[in-house]
Design a protein around this motif. Structure first.
Motif, mmCIF file in Angstrom:
data_model
loop_
_atom_site.group_PDB
_atom_site.id
_atom_site.type_symbol
_atom_site.label_atom_id
_atom_site.label_comp_id
_atom_site.label_asym_id
_atom_site.label_seq_id
_atom_site.Cartn_x
_atom_site.Cartn_y
_atom_site.Cartn_z
ATOM 1 N N PHE A 281 47.035 40.362 32.978
ATOM 2 C CA PHE A 281 48.158 40.311 33.928
ATOM 3 C C PHE A 281 47.711 40.693 35.339
ATOM 4 O O PHE A 281 48.192 40.118 36.321
ATOM 5 N N THR A 282 46.793 41.650 35.433
ATOM 6 C CA THR A 282 46.295 42.014 36.761
ATOM 7 C C THR A 282 45.567 40.841 37.399
ATOM 8 O O THR A 282 45.765 40.531 38.577
ATOM 9 N N GLY A 283 44.731 40.180 36.613
ATOM 10 C CA GLY A 283 44.030 39.009 37.122
ATOM 11 C C GLY A 283 44.976 37.882 37.490
ATOM 12 O O GLY A 283 44.771 37.181 38.489
ATOM 13 N N THR A 284 46.034 37.737 36.689
ATOM 14 C CA THR A 284 46.990 36.646 36.932
ATOM 15 C C THR A 284 47.824 36.883 38.174
ATOM 16 O O THR A 284 48.041 35.969 38.981
ATOM 17 N N LEU A 493 45.170 31.454 40.395
ATOM 18 C CA LEU A 493 45.332 30.022 40.119
ATOM 19 C C LEU A 493 44.478 29.586 38.931
ATOM 20 O O LEU A 493 44.927 28.834 38.054
ATOM 21 N N THR A 494 43.239 30.077 38.895
ATOM 22 C CA THR A 494 42.330 29.717 37.801
ATOM 23 C C THR A 494 42.887 30.167 36.457
ATOM 24 O O THR A 494 42.903 29.414 35.484
ATOM 25 N N ILE A 495 43.357 31.420 36.399
ATOM 26 C CA ILE A 495 43.903 31.953 35.147
ATOM 27 C C ILE A 495 45.135 31.179 34.715
ATOM 28 O O ILE A 495 45.294 30.831 33.540
ATOM 29 N N LEU A 496 46.035 30.902 35.658
ATOM 30 C CA LEU A 496 47.271 30.184 35.326
ATOM 31 C C LEU A 496 46.963 28.792 34.775
ATOM 32 O O LEU A 496 47.565 28.354 33.790
ATOM 33 N N ILE A 497 46.019 28.102 35.404
ATOM 34 C CA ILE A 497 45.642 26.761 34.932
ATOM 35 C C ILE A 497 45.072 26.831 33.523
ATOM 36 O O ILE A 497 45.484 26.082 32.622
ATOM 37 N N ILE A 498 44.140 27.749 33.307
ATOM 38 C CA ILE A 498 43.490 27.864 32.000
ATOM 39 C C ILE A 498 44.475 28.353 30.944
ATOM 40 O O ILE A 498 44.458 27.886 29.796
ATOM 41 N N PHE A 499 45.352 29.292 31.308
ATOM 42 C CA PHE A 499 46.323 29.823 30.350
ATOM 43 C C PHE A 499 47.305 28.741 29.906
ATOM 44 O O PHE A 499 47.646 28.641 28.720
#
Length: 512
Positions: A281-284, A493-499
């Protein structure tokens, strides 16, 4: 030549050619023996083995009680814990590093509460590896516990066995192979760790993977880097052989055995959930918050697409490049893997395919990148082609693992009936195989896409940013240049796309 062996040879050639070129031109047994016993080599070996072993131990300890909870419950908490299995395979390393810095750094969330900074230490490396790899233990152990038939335990209780005897004679023999296999996987992933060690530990705690990169970057000494790579490859080859020894029990059961967990298991599982998902969540959401000025902001996202920053850091171009190469490589990987699995006919084929494909997981990404870089220097092969080859090599074994059971269990009698009616290979695939396997194939395509989208080691070791910039490299460069808001926004953005991609693939797999 049978089609199966033809495509296996093609895959093997992809990594044997660049690595073979290095060995032919730079391998010298005298250099190997000289470097092998140098104090720096022994120090690197010491820290590589130390952090890998401690990472296994800590990962196992913190995963044990969540595994028990997942095995004995079917609720929201158990499902969230079980879904943490996506972290080791799909959560990108650069967002992880940014999140760890925000949580455990000198100005991080934890340091403000208890005044502690663990960055650039062995503790930071082990903690990050435990975050990454402990879900592997949760998955393997809980799956093994779920595989224990209810009547096994009930019959033992009727015969007068106590909990200790039941654990010793029934549960332990079933879960031990899974524990061993998970241990070796975690050890291997920690052994070849690159971004985590480089960013959270520093040069002091160099692993062979980091040493290969720093040697190439500082002196372009292929001979020395090759020696480090050979040492690592031999150790990983031994580890990969050991991984294949324990056999995980697979039992078809009508009703599994469950028992009520005590309050300690529940509380520990909650803390484990907080530990894992606090980083996620912190990364997101780090891109939406300015941790220095303690305020919410969208400035980082706005700056990402500004002309000023893109003139120095081609962020927009990196998005295009990353999406393009991830899409093309994922299609090639799924196609190649499916063809190989589709042409397996007997047990001998299975053994040959497993050895040929799975063994490549023991290849160091930095070692592979070194061979690809050498091809670029000698033959001027474009970076995007070399990157694609590198991604195919690291992705095919994963796709092979994801697809193997589904493809090999396919009912080929349907195809035989269609062949009698005159259907050719293309029609068989379009009208029969693809409709039945569609969800699986799309799910694996998305999973490989997510893995390549967040990959860092190969592209960074090859220093591809000046020639073919990718999101992971740009993000690392932004962070090093102290564009923290922009780096955090790009990580989000990277995390959201991959998630999103992971959850779509997970949904498709459940629909099978």
């Amino acid at each position: 030549m049978r089609k199966l062996y033809f495509f296996i040879i093609i895959f093997l050639a992809l990594w044997l050619i660049p690595i073979g070129e290095l060995i032919i031109n730079y391998f010298d047994f005298k250099d190997l023996m000289e470097i092998l016993f140098k104090s720096r080599t022994l120090r690197i070996l010491k820290y590589t083995l130390l952090q890998s072993t401690l990472s296994v131990i800590i990962s196992f300890i913190i995963a044990l009680f969540p595994s028990l909870y997942v095995a004995n419950n079917n609720n929201y908490l158990s499902k969230i814990l079980e879904n943490s299995f996506f972290i080791p395979f799909f959560f990108p390393p650069i967002p992880t590093i940014i999140a760890f810095s925000l949580v455990y750094g000198s100005n991080g969330i934890i340091s403000k509460i208890i005044n502690i900074n663990i960055l650039y230490s062995l503790i930071a490396i082990i903690l990050a590896h435990s975050f990454y790899n402990s879900p592997i233990f949760v998955k393997y152990i809980s799956d093994s516990l779920k595989a224990i038939p209810k009547n096994y335990i009930e019959n033992a209780i009727i015969d007068g066995s106590n909990k200790w005897n039941i654990f010793k004679t029934i549960k332990l023999p079933i879960i031990l192979p899974a524990i061993l296999k998970a241990s070796f996987l975690v050890f291997t992933y920690s052994f070849v760790s690159f971004a985590i060690v480089l960013s959270l530990g520093g040069i002091k705690y160099s692993t062979f993977e980091v040493a290969i990169f720093t040697t190439l970057r500082s002196s372009l000494d292929f001979s020395k880097a090759l020696t480090y790579a050979i040492i690592q490859f031999i150790i990983l080859l031994i580890m990969n052989y050991i991984i294949s020894i324990p056999k995980i029990y697979e039992m078809t059961i009508e009703e599994k055995y469950t028992e009520k967990n005590n309050i300690f298991v529940y509380v520990f599982s909650i803390f484990y959930l907080i530990f894992e998902y606090s980083i996620v969540f912190t990364g997101t959401f780090s891109g939406f918050y300015d941790f220095i000025n303690n305020r919410f902001t969208l400035k980082g996202f706005i700056n990402l697409f500004s002309k000023e920053i893109n003139s120095y850091y081609p962020i927009i171009k990196s998005f295009y490049n990353t999406i393009l190469i991830s899409t093309i490589v994922s299609l090639l990987v799924v196609t190649l893997t499916y063809i190989i699995l589709r042409n397996i006919r007997n047990h001998k084929d299975v053994i040959i395919s497993n050895i040929s494909i799975i063994s490549s997981m023991g290849i160091s990404s930095a070692f592979l990148a070194m061979g690809l870089l050498y091809l670029n220097i000698n033959y001027s092969i474009p970076y995007y082609i070399l990157l694609a080859i590198g991604y195919i090599i690291i992705s095919v074994p994963l796709a092979y693992t994801f697809l193997q059971q589904r493809v090999l269990s396919f009912d080929y009698s349907i195809l035989e009936a269609a062949k009698i009616d005159g259907a050719n290979t293309l029609k068989l695939f379009i009208y029969i195989e693809f409709p039945i396997l569609r969800n699986t194939l799309i799910a694996v395509f998305l999973q490989i896409f997510a893995i390549i989208f967040g990959e860092f080691t190969i592209s960074y070791t090859m220093q591809s940013m000046d020639y073919f910039p990718l999101i992971s490299n740009i993000n690392y460069s932004l962070s090093n240049a102290r564009y923290y808001l922009e780096s955090q926004a790009l990580a989000s953005l990277t995390i959201l796309i991959i998630f999103i991609i992971f959850n779509i693939s997970n949904f498709l797999n459940k629909e099978n």
